[in-house]
Design a protein around this motif. Sequence first.
Motif, PDB file in Angstrom:
ATOM      1  N   ARG A   1      -0.619 -11.944  -8.290  1.00 22.56           N
ATOM      2  CA  ARG A   1      -1.760 -10.683  -8.332  1.00 22.56           C
ATOM      3  C   ARG A   1      -1.385  -9.655  -7.226  1.00 22.56           C
ATOM      4  N   TYR A   2      -1.673  -8.563  -7.692  1.00 20.88           N
ATOM      5  CA  TYR A   2      -1.259  -7.491  -6.718  1.00 20.88           C
ATOM      6  C   TYR A   2      -2.143  -7.243  -5.859  1.00 20.88           C
TER       7      TYR A   2
ATOM      8  N   LYS B   1      -5.507  -6.704  -9.403  1.00 19.39           N
ATOM      9  CA  LYS B   1      -5.058  -7.115 -10.736  1.00 19.39           C
ATOM     10  C   LYS B   1      -3.947  -7.948 -10.909  1.00 19.39           C
TER      11      LYS B   1
ATOM     12  N   SER C   1      -0.969 -14.056  -4.566  1.00 19.56           N
ATOM     13  CA  SER C   1      -0.670 -12.607  -4.169  1.00 19.56           C
ATOM     14  C   SER C   1       0.839 -12.338  -3.412  1.00 19.56           C
TER      15      SER C   1
ATOM     16  N   ARG D   1       0.816  -0.998   0.027  1.00 25.35           N
ATOM     17  CA  ARG D   1      -0.032  -0.051   0.049  1.00 25.35           C
ATOM     18  C   ARG D   1       1.008   1.214   0.042  1.00 25.35           C
TER      19      ARG D   1
ATOM     20  N   SER E   1      -2.962  -5.210  -3.468  1.00 24.25           N
ATOM     21  CA  SER E   1      -3.567  -3.793  -3.247  1.00 24.25           C
ATOM     22  C   SER E   1      -4.727  -3.496  -4.085  1.00 24.25           C
ATOM     23  N   THR E   2      -4.534  -4.133  -5.402  1.00 23.03           N
ATOM     24  CA  THR E   2      -5.686  -3.840  -6.643  1.00 23.03           C
ATOM     25  C   THR E   2      -6.326  -4.873  -6.818  1.00 23.03           C
TER      26      THR E   2
END
Length: 298
Positions: free
Chosen positions: A191-192, A197, A221, A128, A194-195
Amino acid sequence: MDSLGALNVFVQAAEARSFTAVGRQLGVSSSAVGKAVARLEERLGVRLFHRSTRAITLTPEGSLFLERCRRIFCEIEAAELELSQTRGHPSGVLKVSLPLVGMLMMPTLSAFMRAWPDIELDLDFTDRLVDVIEEGFDAVIRTGEAGDSRLMTRTLGTFRYKLVGAPDYFAEYGIPREPVDLVHHRCLHHRYPSTGKLEKWGLFDEAGAALGDIPRTAVSSAIEPLLSMAERGIGVAYLPDFAVVDRLAAGTLVSVLDEAVQRGGTFRILWPSSRHLSPKLRVFVDHMAETLFSGHLS
């Protein structure tokens, strides 16, 4: 000393952009902070802040005054540090924020702790966007450009991405000769957190077009599970080179399509510009810059 106290309140208010936040830090009410700033404005004969019900912002005069105040406090801190350095080695708590991928920097961090045993590292791993000043970090390590003018920065090094898999995996599925061959492979994705995506694989065909959809065998993640799965022959992973360099050297992973991977990044360490580099922060910055990517990254 009263004047220095007022200047300190002003600097903290300018950086936090909130009388309430400064009041919490100093253990006083927001109205007390506001009155201290008002008295300073009266003495200087200028308005330092635009005030609204939602926030405070610096006036042009306030911005000029802030830079001057920062230099004053830097000189004071420099004088204090010169004296403190005569009393012993760097010590104390060093609060640092690192990205989740920074967990792969633990060998470098462990070496720092062995070299400077009197410094206690307080490490926060997160992707973050943290407020370095508001959250009290001594420094943060991040990729990308530094966009906060309140922060000083130093480049730690650059990295490239690599497509990697185990020798046994490629013996079974074959070695991809061009990016389009990946449609027939088992692909491990990041996979991020925080988003939510998926991280895009920076792959381009001979015509310069970005590669489209890539098969998904697993998604994580965190980087470490992808690294483990790739090493165990589960599939192909797209990982930063500093995460796989030791395994490439050991032969437990091999890289493919090196010419087609055209993405990389830069790690930077940032710290508040209003603070002089303390001995503990200085040795940390120097250690990370000198050793994090030494020997295998450009």
